[in-house]
Every structure is written in structure tokens, then in C-alpha cells.
Design an enzyme around this catalytic site. Structure first.
Site, PDB file in Angstrom:
ATOM      1  N   ASP A  38      95.287 -85.733  -1.534  1.00  0.00           N
ATOM      2  CA  ASP A  38      95.989 -86.055  -0.745  1.00  0.00           C
ATOM      3  C   ASP A  38      97.547 -85.226  -0.730  1.00  0.00           C
ATOM      4  O   ASP A  38      97.345 -84.953  -2.046  1.00  0.00           O
ATOM      5  CB  ASP A  38      96.064 -87.120  -0.618  1.00  0.00           C
ATOM      6  CG  ASP A  38      97.323 -88.047   0.239  1.00  0.00           C
ATOM      7  OD1 ASP A  38      97.552 -87.158   1.424  1.00  0.00           O
ATOM      8  OD2 ASP A  38      98.261 -88.451  -1.216  1.00  0.00           O
ATOM      9  N   ASP A 241      94.811 -93.683   3.243  1.00  0.00           N
ATOM     10  CA  ASP A 241      93.671 -93.079   2.025  1.00  0.00           C
ATOM     11  C   ASP A 241      92.460 -93.558   1.826  1.00  0.00           C
ATOM     12  O   ASP A 241      91.014 -93.098   1.502  1.00  0.00           O
ATOM     13  CB  ASP A 241      94.618 -92.254   0.664  1.00  0.00           C
ATOM     14  CG  ASP A 241      95.562 -91.177   0.856  1.00  0.00           C
ATOM     15  OD1 ASP A 241      95.501 -90.286   2.024  1.00  0.00           O
ATOM     16  OD2 ASP A 241      96.361 -91.619  -0.102  1.00  0.00           O
TER      17      ASP A 241
HETATM   18  P1  ADP Z   1     100.473 -88.098   4.924  1.00  0.00           P
HETATM   19  O1  ADP Z   1     100.083 -88.943   4.586  1.00  0.00           O
HETATM   20  O2  ADP Z   1      99.292 -87.136   4.663  1.00  0.00           O
HETATM   21  O3  ADP Z   1     101.218 -86.444   4.995  1.00  0.00           O
HETATM   22  P2  ADP Z   1     100.474 -88.777   8.029  1.00  0.00           P
HETATM   23  O4  ADP Z   1      99.605 -89.460   8.667  1.00  0.00           O
HETATM   24  O5  ADP Z   1     101.281 -89.603   7.468  1.00  0.00           O
HETATM   25  O6  ADP Z   1     100.674 -88.109   6.670  1.00  0.00           O
HETATM   26  O7  ADP Z   1     101.882 -88.043   8.681  1.00  0.00           O
HETATM   27  C1  ADP Z   1     101.250 -87.219   9.024  1.00  0.00           C
HETATM   28  C2  ADP Z   1     102.985 -86.868  10.063  1.00  0.00           C
HETATM   29  O8  ADP Z   1     102.830 -87.328  10.987  1.00  0.00           O
HETATM   30  C3  ADP Z   1     104.446 -86.483   9.373  1.00  0.00           C
HETATM   31  O9  ADP Z   1     104.467 -84.975   8.525  1.00  0.00           O
HETATM   32  C4  ADP Z   1     105.409 -86.731  10.580  1.00  0.00           C
HETATM   33  O10 ADP Z   1     104.894 -84.766  10.687  1.00  0.00           O
HETATM   34  C5  ADP Z   1     104.845 -87.528  11.331  1.00  0.00           C
HETATM   35  N1  ADP Z   1     104.859 -88.729  11.625  1.00  0.00           N
HETATM   36  C6  ADP Z   1     104.024 -89.772  10.702  1.00  0.00           C
HETATM   37  N2  ADP Z   1     105.139 -91.420  10.644  1.00  0.00           N
HETATM   38  C7  ADP Z   1     105.768 -91.120  11.462  1.00  0.00           C
HETATM   39  C8  ADP Z   1     107.694 -91.495  11.465  1.00  0.00           C
HETATM   40  N3  ADP Z   1     107.345 -92.173  11.004  1.00  0.00           N
HETATM   41  N4  ADP Z   1     108.451 -90.462  11.961  1.00  0.00           N
HETATM   42  C9  ADP Z   1     108.388 -88.740  12.491  1.00  0.00           C
HETATM   43  N5  ADP Z   1     107.606 -88.449  12.077  1.00  0.00           N
HETATM   44  C10 ADP Z   1     106.339 -88.634  11.428  1.00  0.00           C
HETATM   45 MG    MG Z   2      99.993 -89.619   0.338  1.00  0.00          MG
END
Ligand code: ADP
Ligand code: MG
Length: 292
Positions: A38, A241
Site C-alpha cells: 500500500d 487494506d
Molecule cells: P490510499 O490510502 O490508497 O492513498 P484512499 O482510497 O484513501 O487511498 O484515497 C484515494 C483518493 O481519494 C485520495 O488520493 C484522494 O484523491 C481522494 N479522497 C479520499 N478521501 C478524501 C477526502 N476526505 N477528501 C478529499 N479527497 C479524498
Molecule cells: Mg494506507
């Protein structure tokens, strides 16, 4: 492996903060061919900071940050926490918000100060019909530098863009080089966008990057690698994850992350050090080889 060898191996791991939950995990780790990592919180520190605030004409940076922080206040996401922290640092008060909703892997929406607002990655805003114009080019440039660009809109119109950057953990690059030297395929899996993910991949030395993966699809990616013939170890820290950790042949939770991740894993790495991944596989190899 004999029960004694397993006991010795497990004990040696525990002394180094590598908690092996079952004899089976120690055996399977020996056969791993592919290591899926990750990005956020595993390869990187998982502590993003605001680096850029850019508004469309007629808006000011503090106004944009105030709006963004008001919208992100209820969110637990590290990107949201960083935006709220930056607004506080600048002494900005948040505005009243209601009807907050998260869109997994995309962003958030709410009514802020009576306006319908949304914030998230450029894809989310485009899907909602917001015209990004030049902001799209800026977002691409920021992503090229390894930053995560987020866009914010009110009543269907773009207000501006906020970029955040996370940094590699100090030992990630060496740990990844070590995994590769052990003959393992290393893959980075992230919900972040392709450009940002590739830039971080370059810094970390990972050339196989799977980006834009929605939280519910991480498990599917692990399955795909298994179907391609790999014995897969998945390393992650987040709630996101957990299903992938369960699906993998060996799941490793890192940094005593979330409870869900630790419960779903076969091996828990107590320290937040990616170097403990090659160490865990070495431990398994040593344990299994000793008794053959
Ligand atoms: P990871 O932890 O694998 O990087 P996430 O699924 O948590 O990915 O998030 C993926 C993308 O979704 C982030 O990079 C962002 O662009 C968007 N995102 C998720 N949650 C938020 C939030 N609360 N505010 C703004 N963007 C968000
Ligand atoms: Mg992570």
C-alpha cells in the site's frame, strides 16, 4: 517445519517486533513471489501536508482553505486532517456545514454556509459536472511532482485547488531494493492518482504501480496477481487494506496500524519500518530451510 523450528522462528520474530500469528503464515511467507505494498502509511509516512493553495480568479486562498476545512472537518482521512490542520495554523474559523457525506476513493460533499460543496480528486469533480479548465493542467503538474491535488467547488463551480504532499519513510527505499534483490516482484497499490503514484514509485524504487484503486477493489487486485500465478504478500496499514490483507497468501499489517488491519493480518509488524517486510521473509526462509 518442525514445531520447534516454528517456535524458534516465531520467538526470534517477536524479539524484533515481527509478530507471526500462525505457523502457516511463517511457512507461506517462504514461498512468496510478489509483494504488494500500500502507498499511504506503508511506503510513505501517511502524514500529508498542504503544499499549494491555488484559487480561481475572484477567490482568495484563505477563503478556499476555510471552505475546504469546513467541508473536510468530519472526515477521518489523512488528507482531510491535513487540510483542517492548515486552516487552524492560519487561524481560520470553519463555517457551519450539514449533510456531510464521503465518497470512497473520491472525496467529500456537504452543504457549507448554505452552498452545495464538494471536494476531492479531479475525477470526482469532473464526474459531478464541474468544469476544471486550467486547474486540470495545474493538477497534472502538481501530481507529476508526487503531490496529491484536490479540487473544491461550491454550487457547481470550481473554487480552487489544494495540493498535499506526503514523504517516504526513511527506510522505504532501501527496504524495496532489498525485496527486489531477494528476487521478489514489488507492486505498489494505491487509491491515489496515477501520476502522483508513479512519482512516489520513482522515489521509492517501485516500477510496478497500480493506481486509482477504490478501497473495495484492492482485494480484487491481489486476486488478479494470484491468478497470474503469484504467491502474494500484501502489506498495509489501513481499514481500506483489510480485505486485501485477508485475500493475500500472507497479510502483513505495518506500524501497529488500525485494529482492523492488525486483526486481518497473518503477521503484524509492530514498528513502522518497511525494512521489517524483507526481515519477516528472511525469518521465514531461515526457519523453513533450517529443518529441511
Ligand atoms: P490510499 O490510502 O490508497 O492513498 P484512499 O482510497 O484513501 O487511498 O484515497 C484515494 C483518493 O481519494 C485520495 O488520493 C484522494 O484523491 C481522494 N479522497 C479520499 N478521501 C478524501 C477526502 N476526505 N477528501 C478529499 N479527497 C479524498
Ligand atoms: Mg494506507
Amino acid at each position: 517445519a518442525t514445531p520447534t523450528a516454528i517456535m524458534v522462528g516465531t520467538g526470534r520474530g517477536a524479539a524484533n517486533g515481527i509478530l507471526v500469528k500462525s505457523a502457516e503464515a511463517l511457512q507461506t511467507a517462504h514461498d512468496v513471489t510478489t509483494v504488494v505494498l500500500d502507498k499511504t502509511g506503508t511506503i510513505t509516512k501517511g502524514e500529508p501536508r498542504v503544499t499549494d493553495v491555488a484559487c480561481v480568479a475572484g477567490q482568495d486562498a484563505d477563503g478556499l482553505l476555510r471552505l475546504a476545512a469546513s467541508l473536510e472537518l468530519p472526515s477521518e482521512h489523512p488528507l482531510a486532517r491535513a487540510i483542517v490542520a492548515e486552516a487552524r495554523r492560519r487561524g481560520l474559523e470553519t463555517l457551519p456545514a450539514e449533510g456531510f457525506a464521503q465518497v470512497a476513493g473520491r472525496g467529500v460533499r456537504a452543504r457549507v454556509d448554505g452552498r452545495d460543496c464538494l471536494g476531492g480528486n479531479p475525477t470526482m469533480l469532473r464526474e459531478a459536472g464541474v468544469v476544471l479548465g486550467e486547474a486540470q493542467t495545474l493538477a497534472d503538474t502538481l501530481a507529476q511532482d508526487g503531490k496529491t491535488p484536490l479540487c473544491f467547488a461550491a454550487d457547481g463551480r470550481l473554487v480552487g485547488l489544494i495540493a498535499l504532499a506526503d514523504t517516504l519513510k526513511p527506510t522505504s527505499r532501501a527496504a524495496i531494493a532489498r525485496l527486489k534483490a531477494m528476487g521478489l516482484d514489488v507492486v505498489m497499490l494505491t487509491g491515489d492518482n496515477e501520476r502522483t503514484a508513479r512519482a512516489i514509485g520513482r522515489q521509492a524504487g517501485v516500477d510496478r504501480v497500480v493506481a486509482g484503486v477504490l478501497p473495495q477493489d484492492k482485494e480484487h487486485e491481489v486476486r488478479r496477481l494470484q491468478e497470474a500465478g503469484g504467491t502474494v504478500a500484501m502489506v498495509g496499514d489501513g481499514v481500506n487494506d483489510a480485505p486485501a490483507l485477508v485475500r493475500a497468501d500472507v497479510g502483513l499489517a505495518i506500524g501497529a496500524g488500525t485494529d482492523v488491519a492488525m486483526e486481518s493480518a497473518d503477521i503484524v509488524l509492530m514498528r513502522s519500518d518497511l525494512g521489517d517486510v524483507p526481515a519477516a521473509i528472511d525469518l521465514s526462509r531461515a526457519t523453513i530451510c533450517n529443518i529441511k
